[in-house]
Design a protein around this motif. Structure first.
Motif, PDB file in Angstrom:
ATOM      1  N   UNK A 147       0.801  -1.382   0.246  1.00 32.73           N
ATOM      2  CA  UNK A 147       0.059   0.743   0.102  1.00 32.73           C
ATOM      3  C   UNK A 147       0.887   1.212   0.025  1.00 32.73           C
ATOM      4  N   UNK A 148      -0.053   2.267  -0.670  1.00 29.92           N
ATOM      5  CA  UNK A 148       1.340   3.589  -1.080  1.00 29.92           C
ATOM      6  C   UNK A 148       1.954   3.601   1.021  1.00 29.92           C
ATOM      7  N   UNK A 149       1.062   2.991   1.895  1.00 28.48           N
ATOM      8  CA  UNK A 149       1.723   3.934   2.797  1.00 28.48           C
ATOM      9  C   UNK A 149       2.430   2.550   3.504  1.00 28.48           C
ATOM     10  N   UNK A 150       3.319   2.272   3.507  1.00 31.11           N
ATOM     11  CA  UNK A 150       3.586   1.067   3.549  1.00 31.11           C
ATOM     12  C   UNK A 150       5.127   1.340   3.526  1.00 31.11           C
ATOM     13  N   UNK A 151       5.841   0.813   4.524  1.00 36.07           N
ATOM     14  CA  UNK A 151       7.483   1.329   5.047  1.00 36.07           C
ATOM     15  C   UNK A 151       7.896  -0.176   4.302  1.00 36.07           C
ATOM     16  N   UNK A 152       7.670  -0.894   3.989  1.00 41.41           N
ATOM     17  CA  UNK A 152       8.443  -2.209   3.776  1.00 41.41           C
ATOM     18  C   UNK A 152       7.458  -2.884   2.492  1.00 41.41           C
ATOM     19  N   UNK A 153       8.272  -3.920   1.340  1.00 43.16           N
ATOM     20  CA  UNK A 153       8.143  -4.071   0.367  1.00 43.16           C
ATOM     21  C   UNK A 153       6.993  -5.492   0.731  1.00 43.16           C
ATOM     22  N   UNK A 154       6.000  -6.425  -0.001  1.00 40.98           N
ATOM     23  CA  UNK A 154       5.902  -7.673   0.056  1.00 40.98           C
ATOM     24  C   UNK A 154       6.369  -8.809  -0.147  1.00 40.98           C
ATOM     25  N   UNK A 155       6.682 -10.229  -0.133  1.00 42.40           N
ATOM     26  CA  UNK A 155       8.160 -10.269  -0.083  1.00 42.40           C
ATOM     27  C   UNK A 155       8.056 -10.707  -1.788  1.00 42.40           C
ATOM     28  N   UNK A 156       9.508 -10.385  -2.092  1.00 47.52           N
ATOM     29  CA  UNK A 156       9.732 -10.978  -3.932  1.00 47.52           C
ATOM     30  C   UNK A 156       9.794  -9.400  -4.130  1.00 47.52           C
ATOM     31  N   UNK A 157       9.137  -7.938  -3.615  1.00 47.10           N
ATOM     32  CA  UNK A 157       9.617  -6.946  -4.025  1.00 47.10           C
ATOM     33  C   UNK A 157      10.289  -6.274  -3.549  1.00 47.10           C
ATOM     34  N   UNK A 158      10.729  -4.949  -3.633  1.00 45.31           N
ATOM     35  CA  UNK A 158      11.432  -3.460  -3.133  1.00 45.31           C
ATOM     36  C   UNK A 158      10.967  -2.845  -3.158  1.00 45.31           C
ATOM     37  N   UNK A 159      10.873  -1.509  -1.976  1.00 45.79           N
ATOM     38  CA  UNK A 159      10.564  -0.054  -1.782  1.00 45.79           C
ATOM     39  C   UNK A 159      11.933   0.272  -2.287  1.00 45.79           C
ATOM     40  N   UNK A 160      10.993   0.795  -3.489  1.00 46.97           N
ATOM     41  CA  UNK A 160      12.084   1.717  -4.578  1.00 46.97           C
ATOM     42  C   UNK A 160      12.234   3.014  -4.195  1.00 46.97           C
ATOM     43  N   UNK A 161      11.561   3.391  -3.666  1.00 48.95           N
ATOM     44  CA  UNK A 161      11.600   5.174  -2.588  1.00 48.95           C
ATOM     45  C   UNK A 161      10.926   5.265  -1.334  1.00 48.95           C
ATOM     46  N   UNK A 162      11.544   5.955  -0.709  1.00 49.21           N
ATOM     47  CA  UNK A 162      10.457   6.022   0.292  1.00 49.21           C
ATOM     48  C   UNK A 162      10.530   7.288   1.018  1.00 49.21           C
ATOM     49  N   UNK A 163       9.501   8.844   0.895  1.00 48.62           N
ATOM     50  CA  UNK A 163       9.568   9.836   0.915  1.00 48.62           C
ATOM     51  C   UNK A 163       8.870  10.152   2.349  1.00 48.62           C
ATOM     52  N   UNK A 164       9.464  10.806   3.034  1.00 47.76           N
ATOM     53  CA  UNK A 164       9.541  11.027   4.428  1.00 47.76           C
ATOM     54  C   UNK A 164       7.764  12.019   4.130  1.00 47.76           C
ATOM     55  N   UNK A 165       7.501  12.379   4.037  1.00 47.31           N
ATOM     56  CA  UNK A 165       6.187  13.271   3.899  1.00 47.31           C
ATOM     57  C   UNK A 165       5.348  13.550   2.388  1.00 47.31           C
ATOM     58  N   UNK A 166       3.882  13.492   2.015  1.00 47.29           N
ATOM     59  CA  UNK A 166       3.372  13.038   1.796  1.00 47.29           C
ATOM     60  C   UNK A 166       2.600  14.999   1.352  1.00 47.29           C
ATOM     61  N   UNK A 167       1.804  14.662  -0.236  1.00 49.65           N
ATOM     62  CA  UNK A 167       0.396  15.562  -0.277  1.00 49.65           C
ATOM     63  C   UNK A 167      -0.513  15.641  -0.175  1.00 49.65           C
ATOM     64  N   UNK A 168      -1.814  16.694   0.718  1.00 52.56           N
ATOM     65  CA  UNK A 168      -2.848  16.916   0.552  1.00 52.56           C
ATOM     66  C   UNK A 168      -2.870  18.667  -0.105  1.00 52.56           C
ATOM     67  N   UNK A 169      -5.141  18.802  -0.227  1.00 54.92           N
ATOM     68  CA  UNK A 169      -4.944  19.829  -0.047  1.00 54.92           C
ATOM     69  C   UNK A 169      -5.125  20.894   0.901  1.00 54.92           C
ATOM     70  N   UNK A 170      -4.020  21.988   0.043  1.00 53.63           N
ATOM     71  CA  UNK A 170      -3.496  23.205   1.127  1.00 53.63           C
ATOM     72  C   UNK A 170      -5.168  22.968   2.253  1.00 53.63           C
ATOM     73  N   UNK A 171      -4.171  24.026   3.801  1.00 53.39           N
ATOM     74  CA  UNK A 171      -5.450  24.854   4.533  1.00 53.39           C
ATOM     75  C   UNK A 171      -5.102  26.230   4.341  1.00 53.39           C
ATOM     76  N   UNK A 172      -4.812  26.448   3.919  1.00 47.97           N
ATOM     77  CA  UNK A 172      -4.263  27.879   3.787  1.00 47.97           C
ATOM     78  C   UNK A 172      -3.733  28.595   1.903  1.00 47.97           C
ATOM     79  N   UNK A 173      -4.369  28.864   1.764  1.00 44.57           N
ATOM     80  CA  UNK A 173      -4.736  29.106  -0.232  1.00 44.57           C
ATOM     81  C   UNK A 173      -3.655  30.123  -0.215  1.00 44.57           C
ATOM     82  N   UNK A 174      -2.992  30.955   0.809  1.00 45.14           N
ATOM     83  CA  UNK A 174      -1.739  31.717   0.569  1.00 45.14           C
ATOM     84  C   UNK A 174      -0.135  31.066   1.214  1.00 45.14           C
ATOM     85  N   UNK A 175      -0.826  29.189   1.863  1.00 47.90           N
ATOM     86  CA  UNK A 175       0.498  28.517   1.808  1.00 47.90           C
ATOM     87  C   UNK A 175       0.578  27.548   1.679  1.00 47.90           C
ATOM     88  N   UNK A 176       1.073  27.455   0.207  1.00 44.75           N
ATOM     89  CA  UNK A 176       1.680  26.131  -0.054  1.00 44.75           C
ATOM     90  C   UNK A 176       1.697  24.688   0.831  1.00 44.75           C
TER      91      UNK A 176
END
Length: 692
Positions: A613-642
């Motif tokens: 799953x997108x949130x998982x930190x580890x891969x299932x058996x046979x798979x690999x984690x290609x990259x893991x970002x420490x944060x993600x994006x969502x809709x802004x709560x302040x229109x002036x501050x992305x």
């Protein structure tokens, strides 16, 4: 035989002269890098300052030619006019990049005042400064009561204009007059209009305040206003604003990344393309995309105050604008509300499902929403329209949630409601099954929307309601004698076999931290952060090796379709190898899916792919984690501050997984598992490659 000498004598004695329109054409050459100024009458002796150019008293047929690859610093301020048959033309000569007119940081770089029949072409205009102010690239001012005519601005590049990006505060009025191109009749009600404003084929970018603006009204409406085939990117405000014009036509323009650029929007509101204080404006075949959020607007289309007659938006495409599809604001400006009829027909909106149209107060304006296709995989349908006289007919609404308003004065008929949209109880002919769109979500621009045609067997085919004001043709130019629902009324099309994985992209999984609203990996509008993945090693356009396969990561711009949300697509994949490597992630707890590999000999094999799953930190058996970002994006709560669109509440991962192939056979295609193109639970594939 004595007539010629006699005529010469008469001219000498009485001052008769050849009329300007009949005078010989004059060519003036300009090279601001020339060592010294010449007469300008040939390329070997060019003028070398803008002051020399401005000193020319222009007349019909004159051509002022700037040498390609050169830069003139200062202000270009033409004096004089041409005629309808023989305009004055400012252009370029020689090989190389467009010559640059670089403003000195004043209010304009090119200033046209009361000129008529003047063409400006093939130049690059800039007006940079250390701080922003009321500032333009090319500015026209009508200042006298006389009518003007024949202004042509074409094939220009206009950039680096330090215009004002704040529509609030003490200097808020500067915003209306800051842009790449500004046409002004000031002060109000006095100056004469212009008959013939042609703005075509220009590339405008990094201009504070906006792209193209016709501002304010003189003693009459401008006429024959034509704005077409312009590309406007990363400007700090509105894309195209048409003010004080009678039947202006705005078509085939692109506006991308509104609010961005070197001089970005600061505060207030802006929108994509819109008219104000005009008569019967038409906007067609345009595209608006990826606008940043503002206080309330940031919609692709807007019908503002002072409009008389009708306000028509037809055959347009929009996607991923922070404010959505349409704003009706006829009753919220300084101009009267003439209650013009807003007609929005045969448009396509991709993740643009907000429609706000003068929905409150006494000054409600009629709205017609006909035969539009709304596909919003990660956004709800959000509609508020006037209750006095609105018609919502023949549209396709395909989104994970939402509903139409239900009030007296809103007529609803023959729409499609699918994905999670609640059908209107007032729609006696509602369709609530899959509309059979060929490949929803795969559009990459206004000319690449065939995924919104209808498949054979679609319940939308030929089941629409005929109306007198449908406009005669659909988005693709098909006649609407037989009316379907949505933007397509042509013959049914066959299921799509995609020539590549990228051609099947139907989801925006990665957004920029500068505009996190464009992402839609999930129905909550969350997405990977492009910059976060860069920190984890996935650089746009860079190569990444995964389980023996060599991928190019995210070659496109952030905020554009970049992955395939599995929904039964078939993709041509040709080659031989021992394994097929997938790059992607599961969404909303989907971690396993079956893909079908078809070989050239007609045989096939079902292979199970395991992603985290997108949130998982580890891969299932046979798979690999290609990259893991420490944060993600969502809709802004302040229109002036992305930055309010970034969250560290959970890291996100991209995974790799390989399935075996028969190395003795050539692969022909891969079929994805069944599912919905909505951003609900399912598999997302950024790429796949044959390896080994």
């Amino acid at each position: 035989m004595r007539l010629a000498p006699l005529f010469a004598l008469v001219v000498m004695l009485f001052g008769f002269a050849t009329p300007a329109s009949a005078a010989a054409a004059r060519n003036f050459f300009v090279d601001c890098q020339a060592a010294s100024g010449g007469s300008g009458r040939n390329a070997a002796q060019p003028l070398n300052t803008l002051a020399d150019v401005n000193a020319i008293a222009l007349r019909a047929k004159d051509m002022i030619k700037f040498r390609a690859g050169t830069v003139c610093v200062g202000r270009l301020e033409p004096v004089g006019s041409g005629t309808a048959e023989h305009p004055v033309t400012y252009t370029s000569y020689g090989d190389g990049p467009k010559p640059i007119i670089q403003g000195d940081g004043g209010e304009w770089a090119v200033h046209l005042v009361d000129n008529s029949y003047l063409t400006l072409e093939k130049l690059h205009v800039t007006n940079p400064a250390a701080t922003t102010a009321r500032r333009t690239g090319v500015q026209y001012n009508s200042t006298t009561s006389a009518a003007k005519a024949g202004i042509v601005l074409r094939d220009l590049e206009i950039s680096d204009v330090a215009g004002w990006g704040n529509k609030t505060g003490a200097n808020s009025s500067w915003f209306a007059y800051s842009a790449g191109i500004s046409i002004q009749a000031t002060p109000d009600n006095g100056p004469g209009p212009i008959d013939g404003i042609t703005i075509t084929g220009n590339y405008i970018h990094d201009t504070g305040g906006g792209g193209i603006k016709i501002s304010r009204k003189g003693n009459d409406y401008h006429r024959n206003v034509y704005i077409a085939r312009n590309t406007i990117r990363a400007v700090g405000g509105d894309g195209i604003v048409v003010h004080a014009s009678d039947r202006p036509l705005v078509e085939h323009n692109l506006f991308d990344e509104g609010g961005a650029g070197k001089y970005p929007y600061v505060d207030g509101n802006f929108a994509g393309m819109w008219p104000i204080n005009s008569i019967d404006p038409i906007f067609q075949y345009n595209e608006v995309t990826r606008q940043r959020p503002t206080i309330f607007d940031s919609t692709a289309w807007d019908c503002d105050g002072g409009i008389k007659g009708s306000c028509v938006y037809q055959y347009n495409y929009s996607h991923d604008n922070a404010g959505g599809f349409y704003l009706g604001c006829q009753s919220c400006t300084e101009f009267p509300n003439y209650k013009a009829t807003a007609i929005l027909r045969y448009n396509i909106a991709q993740d643009d499902c907000r429609i706000v149209g003068n929905a409150s107060g006494d000054n409600k304006s009629p709205l017609r929403l006909y035969n539009n296709t709304f596909f919003c995989p990660s956004q709800k349908l959000d509609v508020a329209v006037p209750t006095g006289d609105s018609k919502i007919v023949n549209n396709i609404f395909y989104a994970p949630s939402g509903a139409l308003p239900s009030s007296p004065g809103i007529s609803v008929a023959s729409n499609v409601y699918f994905g999670g949209v609640t059908p209107s109880s007032a729609d006696a002919s509602a369709v609530v099954t899959d509309p059979g769109l060929a490949a929803p979500g795969t559009a990459t621009g206004a000319g690449d929307v065939d995924g919104y045609k209808l498949l054979a067997g679609s319940p939308a085919l030929g089941t629409g309601t005929f109306l007198d004001d449908l406009g005669g043709q659909d988005y693709w130019g098909n006649p609407v004698s037989t009316v379907s629902r949505g933007a397509y009324s042509g013959a049914p099309v066959a299921p799509v076999v995609f020539p590549s994985v990228s051609a099947a992209y139907n989801n925006v999984g990665v957004s920029s931290d500068l505009n996190p609203n464009t992402g839609g990996f999930s129905t909550s509008g969350r997405s990977y952060s492009g910059q976060g993945l860069e920190q984890a090693g996935l650089v746009p356009g860079g190569r990444v090796s995964v389980l023996g396969a060599d991928f190019v990561w995210h070659p496109g711009a952030y905020g554009t379709p970049d992955n395939v949300k599995a929904a039964g697509q078939t993709v041509r994949v040709v080659g031989r190898g021992s394994k097929l490597v997938f790059l992607g992630a599961g969404g909303l707890k989907a971690r396993s899916a079956d893909f079908t590999v078809t070989y050239a000999d007609g045989s096939s094999a079902v292979q199970t792919v395991l992603f985290g799953d997108q949130w998982d930190a580890s891969a299932p058996a046979g798979g690999v984690v290609v990259a893991r970002a420490s944060y993600h994006n969502r809709t802004q709560t302040s229109y002036k501050n992305p930055a309010t669109g970034q969250t560290t509440e959970s890291g996100v991962s991209v995974f790799g997984y390989a399935v075996p192939l028969d190395p003795g056979k050539e692969v022909a295609s891969v079929t994805f598992p069944a599912g919905s193109p909505l951003a609900d639970a399912g598999f997302h594939v950024f790429d796949l490659q044959i390896a080994g």
